[in-house]
Design a protein around this motif. Structure first.
Motif, PDB file in Angstrom:
ATOM      1  N   LEU A  70       0.844  -1.193   0.000  1.00  0.00           N
ATOM      2  CA  LEU A  70       0.000   0.000   0.000  1.00  0.00           C
ATOM      3  C   LEU A  70       0.881   1.244   0.000  1.00  0.00           C
ATOM      4  N   ALA A  71       0.625   2.136  -0.936  1.00  0.00           N
ATOM      5  CA  ALA A  71       1.418   3.356  -1.065  1.00  0.00           C
ATOM      6  C   ALA A  71       0.479   4.555  -1.099  1.00  0.00           C
ATOM      7  N   ALA A  72       0.823   5.574  -0.325  1.00  0.00           N
ATOM      8  CA  ALA A  72      -0.023   6.768  -0.267  1.00  0.00           C
ATOM      9  C   ALA A  72       0.836   8.007  -0.077  1.00  0.00           C
ATOM     10  N   GLU A  73       0.516   9.028  -0.868  1.00  0.00           N
ATOM     11  CA  GLU A  73       1.210  10.322  -0.785  1.00  0.00           C
ATOM     12  C   GLU A  73       0.192  11.434  -0.756  1.00  0.00           C
ATOM     13  N   ASP A  83       3.125   1.634   3.373  1.00  0.00           N
ATOM     14  CA  ASP A  83       4.433   1.039   3.095  1.00  0.00           C
ATOM     15  C   ASP A  83       5.404   2.058   2.517  1.00  0.00           C
ATOM     16  N   PHE A  84       4.925   2.906   1.624  1.00  0.00           N
ATOM     17  CA  PHE A  84       5.731   3.980   1.051  1.00  0.00           C
ATOM     18  C   PHE A  84       4.823   4.942   0.319  1.00  0.00           C
ATOM     19  N   GLY A  85       5.416   5.957  -0.317  1.00  0.00           N
ATOM     20  CA  GLY A  85       4.631   6.961  -1.032  1.00  0.00           C
ATOM     21  C   GLY A  85       4.845   6.845  -2.527  1.00  0.00           C
ATOM     22  N   ASN A  86       5.233   7.952  -3.167  1.00  0.00           N
ATOM     23  CA  ASN A  86       5.415   7.901  -4.622  1.00  0.00           C
ATOM     24  C   ASN A  86       6.813   8.332  -5.048  1.00  0.00           C
ATOM     25  N   SER A  87       7.793   8.154  -4.169  1.00  0.00           N
ATOM     26  CA  SER A  87       9.181   8.371  -4.577  1.00  0.00           C
ATOM     27  C   SER A  87       9.633   7.215  -5.456  1.00  0.00           C
ATOM     28  N   PRO A  88      10.284   7.490  -6.585  1.00  0.00           N
ATOM     29  CA  PRO A  88      10.751   6.389  -7.431  1.00  0.00           C
ATOM     30  C   PRO A  88      11.738   5.478  -6.713  1.00  0.00           C
ATOM     31  N   ILE A 101       0.816  -3.322  -6.216  1.00  0.00           N
ATOM     32  CA  ILE A 101       0.877  -2.121  -5.388  1.00  0.00           C
ATOM     33  C   ILE A 101      -0.423  -1.356  -5.567  1.00  0.00           C
ATOM     34  N   VAL A 102      -0.996  -0.911  -4.475  1.00  0.00           N
ATOM     35  CA  VAL A 102      -2.154  -0.023  -4.523  1.00  0.00           C
ATOM     36  C   VAL A 102      -1.659   1.364  -4.138  1.00  0.00           C
ATOM     37  N   LEU A 103      -1.900   2.330  -5.006  1.00  0.00           N
ATOM     38  CA  LEU A 103      -1.309   3.656  -4.852  1.00  0.00           C
ATOM     39  C   LEU A 103      -2.360   4.753  -4.914  1.00  0.00           C
TER      40      LEU A 103
END
Length: 248
Positions: A70-73, A83-88, A101-103
């Protein structure tokens, strides 16, 4: 069915303007250079099975029971508890290979959802601009380059990228709207020093304040990957080689 009239290229400078564009017989390309679409392209190139873009944080959380990453920014920062955001740099092969990945992001994932009525929805970044442009050249469909912008405001980096795509695919027999002409002119002004030109962008300054300047440099690399992410059944996946032909 392919279009019968002249092929056109249009640029939607903000998602707020999308209701004024027709999506029929159209390939929509969503652009969020800093950083969502750059990270999506990089993650799929690094073997992610799929990336599911959702508009809201609550939607993202609902996928936790499936065992997905799970990624959220929001506002340039990772949302607490994800888990993380949207950094490459979070989308490296050792972290995402074989994973779904769910973003959700401030701008990019919402723009993708708004384009769901198009014939096809693809994802663009400087990282894959060559592969994307080559694929778009083969499509007998209208092209709409959708700039995710920043909270419905026009931004510099997405507009410049749209112009870069146009510079690679425009021909005398393709009609361009005024926004496409603006984007192309802006790209021609910026291309000699892309990093310098985009250092004036408001989101670049926002990222500098967050001490993530390395993400800016990463997202401005050109033609480093050869994937074309497309939306299929609400998830972004890479086109297979046998799909790099014109849509039916």
């Amino acid at each position: 069915m392919a279009i019968t009239g002249p092929k056109s290229i249009q640029v939607c400078l903000s998602p707020a303007l999308l209701p004024y564009y027709h999506l029929d017989d159209t390939v929509a390309v969503v652009i969020d250079i800093f950083r969502a679409t750059s990270s999506m392209c990089y993650g799929l190139a690094n073997g992610a099975k799929a990336i599911i873009p959702v508009a809201e944080v609550e939607e993202c959380l609902a996928y936790r029971k499936h065992g997905y990453l799970l990624a959220a920014e929001r506002n340039g920062e990772v949302v607490k508890g994800f888990d993380f955001g949207n950094s490459p740099f979070s989308y490296t092969r050792d972290r995402v290979e074989g994973k779904t990945i769910v973003l959700t992001t401030t701008n990019g994932t919402r723009a993708i959802r708004h384009c769901a009525g198009a014939t096809a929805v693809a994802i663009g970044s400087f990282l894959n601009i060559g592969a994307l442009s080559n694929w778009l050249n083969k499509q007998n469909r209208h092209i709409l380059l959708v700039c995710a912008g920043w909270k419905n405001h026009v931004n510099l980096e997405d507009t410049v990228f749209a112009g870069g795509v146009i510079s690679r695919i425009s021909h005398d027999d393709i009609e361009m709207d005024d926004s496409a002409q603006v984007a192309l002119a802006m790209f021609r002004q910026a291309q000699g020093d892309l990093a310098g030109f985009l250092s004036r962008a408001s989101h670049a300054k926002r990222m500098q304040h967050l001490h993530i300047e390395q993400d800016i440099a990463f997202c401005l690399q050109t033609d480093t990957i050869a994937v074309v992410p497309v939306l299929q059944n609400d998830a972004l996946v890479c086109l297979n080689e046998d799909q790099y032909v014109s849509l039916p």
